[in-house]
Design a protein around this motif. Structure first.
Motif, PDB file in Angstrom:
ATOM      1  N   GLY A 196      17.257  10.522 -71.998  1.00  0.00           N
ATOM      2  CA  GLY A 196      17.336  10.831 -70.582  1.00  0.00           C
ATOM      3  C   GLY A 196      15.970  11.085 -69.971  1.00  0.00           C
ATOM      4  N   GLN A 197      15.096  11.706 -70.719  1.00  0.00           N
ATOM      5  CA  GLN A 197      13.754  12.018 -70.250  1.00  0.00           C
ATOM      6  C   GLN A 197      12.922  10.762 -70.027  1.00  0.00           C
ATOM      7  OE1 GLN A 197      11.651  14.327 -73.148  1.00  0.00           O
ATOM      8  NE2 GLN A 197      10.107  15.031 -71.700  1.00  0.00           N
ATOM      9  N   HIS A 198      13.154   9.714 -70.854  1.00  0.00           N
ATOM     10  CA  HIS A 198      12.324   8.510 -70.793  1.00  0.00           C
ATOM     11  C   HIS A 198      13.062   7.287 -70.252  1.00  0.00           C
ATOM     12  CE1 HIS A 198       9.021  10.476 -72.828  1.00  0.00           C
ATOM     13  NE2 HIS A 198       9.876  10.928 -73.710  1.00  0.00           N
ATOM     14  N   VAL A 251      11.265  13.928 -83.728  1.00  0.00           N
ATOM     15  CA  VAL A 251      11.299  13.515 -82.328  1.00  0.00           C
ATOM     16  C   VAL A 251      10.235  14.300 -81.587  1.00  0.00           C
ATOM     17  CG1 VAL A 251      12.727  13.288 -80.262  1.00  0.00           C
ATOM     18  CG2 VAL A 251      13.781  13.089 -82.521  1.00  0.00           C
ATOM     19  N   GLY A 252       9.237  13.593 -81.081  1.00  0.00           N
ATOM     20  CA  GLY A 252       8.157  14.225 -80.341  1.00  0.00           C
ATOM     21  C   GLY A 252       8.325  14.036 -78.852  1.00  0.00           C
ATOM     22  N   ARG A 253       7.239  14.212 -78.131  1.00  0.00           N
ATOM     23  CA  ARG A 253       7.285  14.102 -76.677  1.00  0.00           C
ATOM     24  C   ARG A 253       7.515  12.662 -76.239  1.00  0.00           C
ATOM     25  NH1 ARG A 253       2.558  13.908 -72.889  1.00  0.00           N
ATOM     26  NH2 ARG A 253       1.616  13.364 -74.860  1.00  0.00           N
ATOM     27  N   ASP A 254       6.804  11.696 -76.844  1.00  0.00           N
ATOM     28  CA  ASP A 254       6.937  10.299 -76.435  1.00  0.00           C
ATOM     29  C   ASP A 254       7.020   9.347 -77.632  1.00  0.00           C
ATOM     30  OD1 ASP A 254       4.383  10.674 -77.302  1.00  0.00           O
ATOM     31  OD2 ASP A 254       3.423   9.569 -75.675  1.00  0.00           O
ATOM     32  N   PHE A 255       7.523   9.831 -78.759  1.00  0.00           N
ATOM     33  CA  PHE A 255       7.658   8.992 -79.948  1.00  0.00           C
ATOM     34  C   PHE A 255       8.758   9.550 -80.850  1.00  0.00           C
ATOM     35  CE2 PHE A 255       4.848  12.385 -81.172  1.00  0.00           C
ATOM     36  CZ  PHE A 255       5.272  12.717 -82.449  1.00  0.00           C
ATOM     37  N   SER A 286       7.827   3.045 -75.423  1.00  0.00           N
ATOM     38  CA  SER A 286       7.800   1.683 -74.888  1.00  0.00           C
ATOM     39  C   SER A 286       8.426   0.663 -75.844  1.00  0.00           C
ATOM     40  CB  SER A 286       6.364   1.277 -74.567  1.00  0.00           C
ATOM     41  OG  SER A 286       5.570   1.329 -75.732  1.00  0.00           O
ATOM     42  N   ASN A 287       8.536   0.990 -77.125  1.00  0.00           N
ATOM     43  CA  ASN A 287       9.101   0.056 -78.105  1.00  0.00           C
ATOM     44  C   ASN A 287      10.560   0.330 -78.427  1.00  0.00           C
ATOM     45  OD1 ASN A 287       6.631  -1.229 -78.316  1.00  0.00           O
ATOM     46  ND2 ASN A 287       5.948   0.078 -79.980  1.00  0.00           N
ATOM     47  N   ILE A 288      11.160   1.340 -77.817  1.00  0.00           N
ATOM     48  CA  ILE A 288      12.560   1.657 -78.085  1.00  0.00           C
ATOM     49  C   ILE A 288      13.426   0.944 -77.059  1.00  0.00           C
ATOM     50  CG2 ILE A 288      14.283   3.485 -78.221  1.00  0.00           C
ATOM     51  CD1 ILE A 288      12.057   5.385 -79.087  1.00  0.00           C
ATOM     52  N   LYS A 289      14.355   0.115 -77.548  1.00  0.00           N
ATOM     53  CA  LYS A 289      15.253  -0.624 -76.658  1.00  0.00           C
ATOM     54  C   LYS A 289      16.451   0.227 -76.265  1.00  0.00           C
ATOM     55  CE  LYS A 289      16.699  -4.517 -78.334  1.00  0.00           C
ATOM     56  NZ  LYS A 289      17.374  -5.747 -78.781  1.00  0.00           N
ATOM     57  N   ALA A 290      17.082   0.889 -77.240  1.00  0.00           N
ATOM     58  CA  ALA A 290      18.268   1.701 -76.966  1.00  0.00           C
ATOM     59  C   ALA A 290      18.503   2.652 -78.128  1.00  0.00           C
ATOM     60  CB  ALA A 290      19.487   0.813 -76.759  1.00  0.00           C
ATOM     61  N   ILE A 291      19.324   3.660 -77.867  1.00  0.00           N
ATOM     62  CA  ILE A 291      19.744   4.601 -78.902  1.00  0.00           C
ATOM     63  C   ILE A 291      21.264   4.626 -78.895  1.00  0.00           C
ATOM     64  CG2 ILE A 291      19.719   6.988 -79.683  1.00  0.00           C
ATOM     65  CD1 ILE A 291      16.986   7.276 -78.295  1.00  0.00           C
TER      66      ILE A 291
END
Length: 172
Positions: A163-165, A99-103, A118-123
């Motif tokens: 939460g961050q994104h 898990v990085g800053r934006d990926f 931008s490609n993640i819908k949900a976790i």
């Protein structure tokens, strides 16, 4: 920015850093060595190596009990050795989630893959499972039972990442 462009930039930066190192200069700041921290959670693959070893055992039993066993030759043993090496490869090549800053990045059958925010819908998180849903493509499922992932620390890190994104995060 496209991935191919990023790869070209990284390749050129690596070449320049090699040249600078030969001259005794400090290397340029590269995208790979930036100050961002990447949290990596490693699992252990037991299911696929166990399946391969059981398949090898079945193959040996069926072939040895056959009437044509004496005609098999050395290719029989080469095949068995190749399956054992493949099982060993699956055991030593540990699956992971980074898990990085934006990926997020993980090892799939076809190699290492990344998903940008931008490609993640949900976790989705439930006991023993972490599921990362994508807009395009299949969901990434990380299981404590199948690949021995540490799902509790992964869930905590992904909760802060979501939460961050602004990604929907559900816990069951």
């Amino acid at each position: 920015m496209s991935r191919s462009w990023e790869r070209k930039v990284q390749k050129n930066q690596a070449q320049i850093n090699k040249q600078r190192k030969k001259r005794g200069q400090k290397p340029l700041m590269s995208a790979a060595s930036s100050t961002e921290s990447i949290d990596t959670y490693k699992g252990r693959s037991y299911l696929m190596p166990a399946f391969l070893l059981l398949f090898i055992l079945f193959y040996i039993i069926v072939t040895v009990t056959s009437d044509n066993f004496k005609e098999t030759g050395s290719m029989f043993w080469v095949t068995i050795a190749c399956y054992i090496v493949l099982a060993l490869l699956f055991t030593l090549r540990r699956p992971y989630l980074a898990v990085g800053r934006d990926f997020v990045r993980s090892r799939r059958f076809t190699g290492d893959r990344s998903i940008n925010v931008s490609n993640i819908k949900a976790i989705n998180v439930q006991k023993g499972y972490v599921v990362i849903e994508q807009h395009k493509g299949g969901n990434w499922v990380f299981s404590r039972v199948i690949n021995r992932y540490p799902t509790e620390p992964m869930a905590e890190r992904l909760r802060s990442f979501a939460g961050q994104h602004g990604i929907p995060f559900t816990e069951k």
